[in-house]
Design a protein around this motif. Structure first.
Motif, PDB file in Angstrom:
ATOM      1  N   ALA A 197     117.018  25.001 -12.977  1.00 45.87           N
ATOM      2  CA  ALA A 197     116.921  25.087 -11.775  1.00 45.87           C
ATOM      3  C   ALA A 197     118.255  25.565 -10.858  1.00 45.87           C
ATOM      4  CB  ALA A 197     116.458  23.780 -11.070  1.00 45.87           C
ATOM      5  N   GLN A 233     109.997  25.998 -15.939  1.00 43.86           N
ATOM      6  CA  GLN A 233     109.948  24.686 -14.982  1.00 43.86           C
ATOM      7  C   GLN A 233     111.257  24.804 -14.065  1.00 43.86           C
ATOM      8  OE1 GLN A 233     109.307  21.622 -17.782  1.00 43.86           O
ATOM      9  NE2 GLN A 233     107.225  21.512 -17.591  1.00 43.86           N
ATOM     10  N   THR A 237     111.331  25.576 -10.043  1.00 47.78           N
ATOM     11  CA  THR A 237     111.794  24.452  -9.176  1.00 47.78           C
ATOM     12  C   THR A 237     112.805  25.391  -8.364  1.00 47.78           C
ATOM     13  OG1 THR A 237     111.737  22.757 -10.811  1.00 47.78           O
ATOM     14  CG2 THR A 237     113.494  22.289  -9.272  1.00 47.78           C
ATOM     15  N   LYS A 240     110.876  27.400  -5.758  1.00 45.71           N
ATOM     16  CA  LYS A 240     110.073  26.726  -4.594  1.00 45.71           C
ATOM     17  C   LYS A 240     111.045  26.282  -3.628  1.00 45.71           C
ATOM     18  CE  LYS A 240     107.916  23.794  -7.513  1.00 45.71           C
ATOM     19  NZ  LYS A 240     107.253  22.968  -8.138  1.00 45.71           N
ATOM     20  N   SER A 281     101.439  25.152  -6.269  1.00 47.00           N
ATOM     21  CA  SER A 281     102.167  24.465  -5.460  1.00 47.00           C
ATOM     22  C   SER A 281     102.143  24.880  -4.099  1.00 47.00           C
ATOM     23  CB  SER A 281     103.778  24.348  -5.931  1.00 47.00           C
ATOM     24  OG  SER A 281     104.141  25.644  -5.558  1.00 47.00           O
TER      25      SER A 281
END
Length: 427
Positions: A197, A233, A237, A240, A281
């Motif tokens: 991330a 993932q 992250t 987003k 999401s």
């Protein structure tokens, strides 16, 4: 007479491209479109979505033709399973779908016509794209290409160099990260989602970030295994967080890989689950997939479907650089984003009622079709004629269209009629 000519309005268009045209119109209530609901444009040739071939410009890169078994959930064809915030659930179709015949009388949900549809015309543009590339740097990326002294990694670096300097890159923003982190087999480093991330190069305008992207690839030699699940993932992250802070842009993730996951969570369905979680999401982050070398196309298509982009792009082994470049350009083409800003009228005193916005798609050849309104992304699952929705119904900043509607858009135009009640999707 063409149905749209019965609306007295000034319309601004962009030649040879889909534009989002805000047409504040005066309805004469005399015309009803004859559109039979047949969709113009290609159905499954889209680069992820949008109805435009990934092979445009002579490139041989193609998203997989036809997809299988609908992503991680393996239900339906060409869709991903989602439970939407609007209370709808099911498989969201991605293959092109028809709109509804356009009714020039601007009838609302209950059938009553809106007498007034007046104002000024303002041209709006597709939301510009910010992409975060998560690139596989496993040891197989160092393999030499057939009949060449160039490695896969060298070819990708050359493609990114061309991408960042391409005139068509326009207002694209881009950043990059790599997996695995250790360049070896250190699970402590390679399986940590939080590390992925943190971008190696943060998203920024290509004019300022482009050189850093190329240098990052040059500074990261191919090595190690393939921890795809935590890498995706982590990328989602980061995307987003970025999307939340940049609501006026469309944030996407581009997963670049040349093989199966071989470290951490190694089950392919876990990659599909990660992509679907990003798409489900609140930020609706789409995951695009580019396969390099000998890859499992079926798995890559599933990742793309679960991430809301229908099919993966595959590079041509005989010309990795050019086909990878073409994939990046197609993915970031603003006309394929299918997310549009809500333009402000030139008159600052004009009040726009978000409940009276109507969207009409007119193909280059054929009758206009109205895109019905759905409550949210989840509503696309139960709307056979596609749909559109706001990013935030209470305080909208963007208009998005359902994946199947996006796939039906080809040459033509999209009109947004202010002051006209939308037709609500049939359920």
């Amino acid at each position: 007479m063409h149905p749209l000519t019965r609306i007295s309005c000034a319309t601004l268009t962009s030649a040879l491209a889909i534009g989002l045209i805000v047409s504040a119109c005066s309805s004469d209530k005399s015309g009803t479109g004859d559109g039979g609901g047949a969709t113009a444009g290609s159905s499954n040739s889209g680069g992820g979505h949008g109805g435009s071939s990934a092979a445009s410009g002579g490139s041989s890169v193609q998203p997989g033709a036809g997809s299988s078994n609908g992503g991680a959930s393996s239900v339906g064809t060409g869709g991903s399973s989602v439970v939407g915030s609007g209370g709808s659930s099911g498989v969201i179709p991605t293959a092109a779908c028809p709109g509804l015949p356009f009714d020039g009388s601007a009838a609302g949900e209950g059938g009553a016509s809106d007498a007034a549809c007046t104002g000024v015309s303002v041209e709006a543009e597709s939301v510009p794209v910010d992409m975060f590339i998560m690139m596989d740097r496993s040891q197989s990326m160092g393999f030499t290409l057939p009949n060449s002294t160039m490695t896969r990694w060298d070819a990708l670096k050359a493609a990114v160099q061309s991408f960042v300097s391409a005139p068509s890159a326009g207002a694209i923003g881009a950043g990059i990260g790599f997996f695995g982190r250790s360049g070896g087999a250190d699970d402590t480093l390679d399986c940590n989602v939080a590390d992925y991330a943190k971008p190696v190069v943060a998203i920024g305008p290509l004019a300022t970030s482009g050189a850093a992207l190329v240098k990052a690839i040059d500074d990261t030699p191919p090595a190690g295994l393939t921890p795809t699940v935590p890498a995706l993932q982590g990328a989602l992250t980061y995307a987003k967080v970025w999307a939340t802070a940049h609501t006026g842009r469309a944030t996407i993730v581009v997963l670049v890989t040349d093989g199966f996951p071989t470290q951490c969570d190694a089950a392919p369905e876990q990659i599909s689950a990660a992509a679907q979680a990003g798409y489900d999401s609140d930020q609706h982050i789409k995951t695009y997939v580019i396969g390099v070398g000998d890859v499992a196309k079926f798995n890559l298509d599933n990742y793309a479907q679960s991430g809301g982009t229908q099919t993966a792009f595959l590079t041509d082994a005989s010309n990795v650089s050019d086909t990878f470049l073409q994939a990046l350009l197609n993915i970031t083409d603003s006309k394929l984003a299918c997310e549009y800003g809500i333009p402000k009228p030139a008159d600052p005193t004009m009040q726009v009622d978000p409940d009276k916005v109507q969207i009409v798609y007119t193909p280059a050849s054929g009758d206009p079709l109205e895109v019905p309104k759905v409550s949210a992304l989840g509503g696309c699952a139960n709307s056979p004629n596609g749909g559109w929705y706001y990013d935030n119904p209470a305080a909208p900043t963007k208009i998005s269209v359902c994946p199947c509607t996006c796939s039906s858009f080809a040459a033509g135009r999209v009109d947004v009629r202010l002051g006209c009640s939308p037709r609500i999707s049939l359920r």
